[in-house]
Design an enzyme around this catalytic site. Structure first.
Site, PDB file in Angstrom:
ATOM      1  N   GLY A  41       0.798  -1.233   0.000  1.00 12.93           N
ATOM      2  CA  GLY A  41       0.000   0.000   0.000  1.00 12.93           C
ATOM      3  C   GLY A  41       0.826   1.278   0.000  1.00 12.93           C
ATOM      4  N   ALA A 268       5.380  20.785   6.396  1.00 11.53           N
ATOM      5  CA  ALA A 268       4.619  20.223   5.260  1.00 11.53           C
ATOM      6  C   ALA A 268       4.933  21.069   4.028  1.00 11.53           C
ATOM      7  CB  ALA A 268       3.127  20.227   5.583  1.00 11.53           C
ATOM      8  N   HIS A 443     -32.454  16.388  -8.364  1.00 13.11           N
ATOM      9  CA  HIS A 443     -32.711  17.552  -7.530  1.00 13.11           C
ATOM     10  C   HIS A 443     -33.295  17.093  -6.199  1.00 13.11           C
ATOM     11  CE1 HIS A 443     -33.925  21.555  -6.321  1.00 13.11           C
ATOM     12  NE2 HIS A 443     -35.102  21.052  -5.986  1.00 13.11           N
TER      13      HIS A 443
HETATM   14  P1  FAD Z   1       4.421   5.415  -2.635  1.00 17.41           P
HETATM   15  O1  FAD Z   1       3.031   5.334  -2.149  1.00 17.41           O
HETATM   16  O2  FAD Z   1       5.288   6.514  -2.138  1.00 17.41           O
HETATM   17  O3  FAD Z   1       5.077   4.031  -2.271  1.00 17.41           O
HETATM   18  C1  FAD Z   1       6.411   3.754  -2.525  1.00 17.41           C
HETATM   19  C2  FAD Z   1       6.779   2.532  -1.745  1.00 17.41           C
HETATM   20  O4  FAD Z   1       8.076   2.148  -2.159  1.00 17.41           O
HETATM   21  C3  FAD Z   1       6.853   2.726  -0.243  1.00 17.41           C
HETATM   22  O5  FAD Z   1       6.076   1.755   0.421  1.00 17.41           O
HETATM   23  C4  FAD Z   1       8.326   2.552   0.109  1.00 17.41           C
HETATM   24  O6  FAD Z   1       8.501   1.865   1.321  1.00 17.41           O
HETATM   25  C5  FAD Z   1       8.792   1.701  -1.041  1.00 17.41           C
HETATM   26  N1  FAD Z   1      10.204   1.882  -1.348  1.00 17.41           N
HETATM   27  C6  FAD Z   1      10.845   3.002  -1.719  1.00 17.41           C
HETATM   28  N2  FAD Z   1      12.123   2.732  -2.014  1.00 17.41           N
HETATM   29  C7  FAD Z   1      12.287   1.411  -1.798  1.00 17.41           C
HETATM   30  C8  FAD Z   1      13.379   0.540  -1.932  1.00 17.41           C
HETATM   31  N3  FAD Z   1      14.574   0.967  -2.366  1.00 17.41           N
HETATM   32  N4  FAD Z   1      13.198  -0.756  -1.615  1.00 17.41           N
HETATM   33  C9  FAD Z   1      11.996  -1.226  -1.194  1.00 17.41           C
HETATM   34  N5  FAD Z   1      10.936  -0.440  -1.080  1.00 17.41           N
HETATM   35  C10 FAD Z   1      11.072   0.857  -1.378  1.00 17.41           C
HETATM   36  N6  FAD Z   1      -2.644  11.336  -2.868  1.00 17.41           N
HETATM   37  C11 FAD Z   1      -3.903  11.306  -3.326  1.00 17.41           C
HETATM   38  O7  FAD Z   1      -4.110  11.029  -4.510  1.00 17.41           O
HETATM   39  N7  FAD Z   1      -4.965  11.563  -2.513  1.00 17.41           N
HETATM   40  C12 FAD Z   1      -4.808  11.883  -1.201  1.00 17.41           C
HETATM   41  O8  FAD Z   1      -5.775  12.112  -0.487  1.00 17.41           O
HETATM   42  C13 FAD Z   1      -3.498  11.916  -0.675  1.00 17.41           C
HETATM   43  N8  FAD Z   1      -3.292  12.194   0.611  1.00 17.41           N
HETATM   44  C14 FAD Z   1      -2.022  12.157   1.106  1.00 17.41           C
HETATM   45  C15 FAD Z   1      -1.828  12.435   2.452  1.00 17.41           C
HETATM   46  C16 FAD Z   1      -0.569  12.415   2.988  1.00 17.41           C
HETATM   47  C17 FAD Z   1      -0.365  12.687   4.452  1.00 17.41           C
HETATM   48  C18 FAD Z   1       0.549  12.083   2.150  1.00 17.41           C
HETATM   49  C19 FAD Z   1       1.932  12.023   2.715  1.00 17.41           C
HETATM   50  C20 FAD Z   1       0.370  11.817   0.809  1.00 17.41           C
HETATM   51  C21 FAD Z   1      -0.917  11.868   0.274  1.00 17.41           C
HETATM   52  N9  FAD Z   1      -1.151  11.621  -1.077  1.00 17.41           N
HETATM   53  C22 FAD Z   1      -2.422  11.631  -1.561  1.00 17.41           C
HETATM   54  C23 FAD Z   1      -0.053  11.328  -2.012  1.00 17.41           C
HETATM   55  C24 FAD Z   1       0.038   9.820  -2.264  1.00 17.41           C
HETATM   56  O9  FAD Z   1       0.234   9.160  -1.046  1.00 17.41           O
HETATM   57  C25 FAD Z   1       1.159   9.514  -3.240  1.00 17.41           C
HETATM   58  O10 FAD Z   1       0.981  10.272  -4.414  1.00 17.41           O
HETATM   59  C26 FAD Z   1       1.174   8.050  -3.596  1.00 17.41           C
HETATM   60  O11 FAD Z   1       1.307   7.246  -2.462  1.00 17.41           O
HETATM   61  C27 FAD Z   1       2.325   7.764  -4.570  1.00 17.41           C
HETATM   62  O12 FAD Z   1       2.299   6.425  -4.911  1.00 17.41           O
HETATM   63  P2  FAD Z   1       3.582   5.688  -5.443  1.00 17.41           P
HETATM   64  O13 FAD Z   1       3.090   4.368  -5.932  1.00 17.41           O
HETATM   65  O14 FAD Z   1       4.347   6.545  -6.358  1.00 17.41           O
HETATM   66  O15 FAD Z   1       4.544   5.432  -4.198  1.00 17.41           O
END
Ligand code: FAD
Length: 465
Positions: A41, A268, A443
């Protein structure tokens, strides 16, 4: 050291990574999903979108309950049990991460837990609790996401937190500074304010959520000037840790003359991509100086069999963008010729009221020299908004002036994010104001404001609901 061979390795199990892995497995590709976390996740499910929304739900219900007093129903002062709130939030997260683990198992996607780094163009080494695993792959998708930006002049102290720290909800400080007026800071500030904290927000630019249009944020400020003390066009110049609190110095238009004491400071100020932390160079993948990885419309990096998706390929850093990119990458690896080429990607701040926009903002239309026209429908004229105490809202549509096509839309108000999909669909389908205006909306609903704004543009509105 164990060794595994696979057709596809996905590095990072966030929304981008797990969506890509699941789509690839559904298309018959043997897939391994690597993540340093125990649960799938990524940021979104574990420390981002989902836990923040669970807490915002609590904040919203509290505010609504309080407000009902003016309509004849009083509940008395809320009693806050922080342990239970935390347990509720953690329960929501674990329900979803367990669901993902189940879906992964069902598809035979293997989760290798540990930190992965490339060691060659077809090899990734994962260092986990039980030692090292070398994965040899035919194709890879990099989905390693991003992490919060920290500011070098702010001392390390457990009273300085980022979004992950804020979501832990260790305590509710009496007075908290939110450093940065973007979506994540405002969402977390909303939660802490509802639970009793006094919130100051400092933003360097001249409005909160700088990407949103000014008229939308004017409506936002109507509510939020009572919730937060907002210091616009102001920056933090120093933070000093003392026994009785964090003393913050400011500079700029609305800067207090003396340092201000806070119990906590939430930083932030944005997120930075993790592209530089995975030894991508060993695989020959180019990473820019900020940690972003450039890709083409098929999500391919400069190395033909390695793809990249999600936060580390660029803005907007949003979960739904990552998911769609993940699907495109997986489908291309499966031999389909698919492209990531959306006309629009929605953005939502889940504050109360919510701020939501999709397609061009008016600001962008102006910058790009687009010939446009807008039509707005104030929620103060909506029967449903009046009946639901939700009149602090507005729906704004942006049209191509010549063709009347919908090119953008923004909403501010309760549940605005839920209604944005209609505008996004209109943009993707090339609908014009008449198409949307002639669509019969139920509506009384808040989303009939979208149809009514289109009718206003058409000049065909006859009466207001
Ligand atoms: P991520 O979700 O960042 O996941 C990357 C994963 O890779 C992580 O689990 C990490 O542990 C793993 N990882 C990284 N490097 C390595 C490595 N070398 N080896 C093994 N594992 C690794 N977006 C929305 O669209 N709606 C929202 O409401 C929203 N709310 C948010 C609220 C908060 C507080 C935050 C911080 C972010 C929010 N976001 C929201 C943004 C959203 O979380 C990100 O855009 C999204 O998670 C990005 O997905 P991703 O698949 O790129 O990677």
């Amino acid at each position: 050291m164990s060794e595994i061979k696979t057709q596809l390795v996905v590095l990072g199990a966030g929304p981008g990574g797990y969506s890509a892995a699941f789509r690839a497995a559904d298309l018959g590709i043997e897939t391994i999903l690597v993540d340093a976390r125990e649960t799938l996740g990524g940021v979104c499910l574990n420390v981002g979108c989902i836990p923040s929304k669970a807490l915002l739900h609590v904040a919203k219900v509290m505010k609504e309950a309080k407000h009902l007093a003016s309509h004849g129903v009083s509940f008395g002062e809320p009693e806050i049990d922080l342990d239970k709130i935390r347990a509720y939030k953690d329960g929501v997260v674990s329900q979803l991460t367990k669901g993902l683990a189940g879906m992964s198992k069902m598809r035979k996607v293997k989760h290798v837990q540990g930190y992965g780094k490339f060691t060659g163009a077809n090899t990734l080494e994962v260092e986990g609790k039980d030692g090292k695993t070398t994965i040899t792959f035919d194709n890879a998708i990099i989905a390693a996401g991003s992490e919060p930006v920290s500011l070098p002049f702010i001392p390390e102290d457990d009273r300085v937190i980022d979004s992950t720290g804020a979501l832990e909800m260790k305590d509710i400080p009496e007075k908290m500074l939110v450093l940065g007026g973007g979506i994540i800071g405002l969402e977390m500030g909303t939660v802490y304010e509802a639970l009793g904290a006094q919130i100051d927000v400092v933003e360097f630019l001249d409005q909160l959520i700088p990407a949103a249009d000014k008229d939308i944020m004017k409506v936002f400020m109507k509510t939020y000037k009572e919730k937060f003390n907002v210091m616009l066009e102001t920056k933090v110049t120093g933070v000093e840790a003392k026994d009785d609190g964090m003393y913050v110095s400011f500079e700029g238009k609305n800067a207090p003359a003396e340092p201000v004491r806070y119990d906590k400071v939430l930083v932030a100020v944005g997120r930075k991509p993790n592209g530089a932390l995975i030894a991508a160079d060993k695989a020959g993948v180019n990473v820019d100086e900020r940690g972003f990885i450039a890709v083409d419309k098929q999500m391919k990096t400069n190395v033909g069999h390695i793809y990249a998706i999600g936060d580390l390929v660029g803005q907007p850093m949003l979960a739904h963008k990552a998911v769609h990119e993940g699907h495109v990458a997986a489908e291309n690896i499966a031999g389909k010729k698919h492209f990531f080429d959306p006309r629009c990607i929605p953005s939502v701040a889940y504050t109360e009221p919510e701020v939501a926009w999709v397609g061009l903002t008016e600001k962008e239309a102006k910058e790009q020299g687009v010939s446009y026209e807008t039509a707005t429908f104030p929620w103060a004229a909506s029967g449903r908004a009046i009946a639901s105490d939700a009149t602090d809202g507005m729906t704004k549509m942006i049209f191509d002036k010549e063709t009347g096509r919908v090119i953008g839309g923004a909403m501010i108000g309760t549940n605005a994010g839920e209604m944005l999909g209609e505008i996004g669909l209109a943009i993707e389908m090339g609908a014009d104001a008449e198409d949307v205006g002639l669509t019969i909306h139920a509506h009384p609903t808040l989303n009939e404001s979208i149809g009514l704004a289109c009718e206003i543009f058409e000049g065909s509105i006859t009466d207001l609901p």
